[in-house]
Scaffold this motif. Sequence first.
Motif, mmCIF file in Angstrom:
data_model
loop_
_atom_site.group_PDB
_atom_site.id
_atom_site.type_symbol
_atom_site.label_atom_id
_atom_site.label_comp_id
_atom_site.label_asym_id
_atom_site.label_seq_id
_atom_site.Cartn_x
_atom_site.Cartn_y
_atom_site.Cartn_z
ATOM 1 N N ALA A 77 0.332 0.538 -4.195
ATOM 2 C CA ALA A 77 -0.272 0.669 -2.865
ATOM 3 C C ALA A 77 -1.329 1.774 -2.852
ATOM 4 C CB ALA A 77 0.807 0.957 -1.826
ATOM 5 N N VAL A 78 -1.035 2.898 -3.515
ATOM 6 C CA VAL A 78 -2.003 3.997 -3.582
ATOM 7 C C VAL A 78 -3.256 3.540 -4.335
ATOM 8 C CG1 VAL A 78 -2.444 6.289 -4.546
ATOM 9 C CG2 VAL A 78 -0.276 5.821 -3.389
ATOM 10 N N LEU B 253 4.918 -6.889 -0.678
ATOM 11 C CA LEU B 253 6.047 -6.473 0.148
ATOM 12 C C LEU B 253 6.927 -7.675 0.482
ATOM 13 C CD1 LEU B 253 7.512 -4.263 1.710
ATOM 14 C CD2 LEU B 253 5.984 -4.710 3.649
ATOM 15 N N GLN B 254 6.293 -8.824 0.716
ATOM 16 C CA GLN B 254 7.033 -10.053 0.973
ATOM 17 C C GLN B 254 7.888 -10.435 -0.230
ATOM 18 O OE1 GLN B 254 5.662 -13.811 3.347
ATOM 19 N NE2 GLN B 254 4.884 -14.036 1.268
ATOM 20 N N LEU C 68 11.425 -0.290 -8.570
ATOM 21 C CA LEU C 68 10.593 -1.203 -7.791
ATOM 22 C C LEU C 68 9.840 -0.450 -6.695
ATOM 23 C CD1 LEU C 68 9.955 -4.243 -7.587
ATOM 24 C CD2 LEU C 68 11.824 -4.444 -5.935
ATOM 25 N N THR C 69 10.545 0.462 -6.034
ATOM 26 C CA THR C 69 9.925 1.261 -4.974
ATOM 27 C C THR C 69 8.815 2.135 -5.529
ATOM 28 O OG1 THR C 69 12.013 1.320 -3.731
ATOM 29 C CG2 THR C 69 10.346 2.967 -3.170
ATOM 30 N N PHE C 70 9.077 2.784 -6.666
ATOM 31 C CA PHE C 70 8.073 3.645 -7.291
ATOM 32 C C PHE C 70 6.834 2.836 -7.694
ATOM 33 C CE2 PHE C 70 6.192 5.459 -11.164
ATOM 34 C CZ PHE C 70 5.811 6.709 -10.679
ATOM 35 N N THR C 71 7.072 1.682 -8.309
ATOM 36 C CA THR C 71 5.960 0.818 -8.738
ATOM 37 C C THR C 71 5.128 0.358 -7.549
ATOM 38 O OG1 THR C 71 7.266 0.029 -10.620
ATOM 39 C CG2 THR C 71 5.358 -1.290 -9.992
#
Length: 417
Positions: A16-17, A71-72, A8-11
């Motif tokens: 975001a990038v 992010l929410q 999830l963090t990687f995705t």
Amino acid sequence: MRTVYKALTFTYIVYAVGILAYIYTQDPSRVPVYDIGGVSDPTTFMSRAQIHEANAVSRLQYVSFFIFEPLQWIIYFVVLTSGVSGRMKYMTQQMTHVKAFQRILYVIGLLALLFIVHLPINGFYFVIDHLYHLSSQTASSWLGDLLKSFGLDLITQVPLFLGVFWLIKKQPNRWWISIWVLSIPITIFLMFIQPLVVDPIFNTFQPLPDQQLKAEIISLTTKAHIPTDQIYVVNKSKQTNELNAYVTGIGSQTRVVYWDTLLHSMTKGEIVFVTAHEIGHYVLHHIYIGIVVGLLIGYGVLWVFYRLYLWIVQRFKESLHIDGPHDFVALPLLLLLYSVLSFAILPVENAISRTMEHQADQYAMMLTHDKKDAIQSFQMFAKHDLQAVNPPFLVYIFLDDHPTLLQRIDFVAHWKS
């Protein structure tokens, strides 16, 4: 679950990038070749510094929206899957054996947790608004407004969520229909109660002191057959430097409201055009059309919501430690699904809103026949509020509930009475 969090963090980082690259490779001040040097071209009514500043703040707002919304969702997901929600339920059970009080304490605790988690995001917007002089509100006033909003959330959302879970338990197959039916009178009630009860909690409303301007506005409302002489100004300058005005209420409760920032920044002719636009919304019954369309969309969204919620609970209730659809530990899941679905239907809602805003512009032109002040009012919004005239496509469909300033200025410039 660690593997899920890593994925999830990687995705999210990749997303975001991608968003940053998309937004910062677009020029929101760019106009088509045929508009270069015309009245919709920012270079003709804004300085180079103003254009640079408008581009900078617009890009920050776009990026913030597209990054903070997902992010929410991650916050809701983590609260649900990390055991935080379950531990909060356990704590309430230790505090009282009365199930109703357990639910109340749980909802209050979750809302307080989310308020704290979202505080840095709200703080980011506060800093950006001050950095670009879009607000002069003090930190104490800003925090006070946040606490007032949190208090209103407790008053409204605690009984709302308790009612939702009660319906889920009592009507396992029809609760979504009951929620939709109940939303009809609540929506209508809030439409009339907010301007009279909620808004004065945050600001002071006073009769418009400029009698000459008031007479011109009443002349407009009379021409439009709006039965009111209630013209108010609200001290929004305590929170923002941006500009706005609106018509609200019905019958004898109808009122025209100006933000004091607008009265201090626009000429009388520009104010009259903005007023004519807002009158257009009233005359064309956009409030009621919006309610009906919103309820119809809400019906479909609630059906999808119901199907997804039941499937997730049934499929993952053991891993999520949820006893069933009526278990209030699943509240973060409800909030997650609501947030995702609300985001998904934004293009539809915004498209409908843009249509009504264009109709209000048409009405304003028919009422005033004033191209010059209409164009200057839109140019003032661009200069004063640092609005980009031509935002990127994704921004347009997900964020813009009005036509772009480029579209609005071009429409007025080519208006034939």
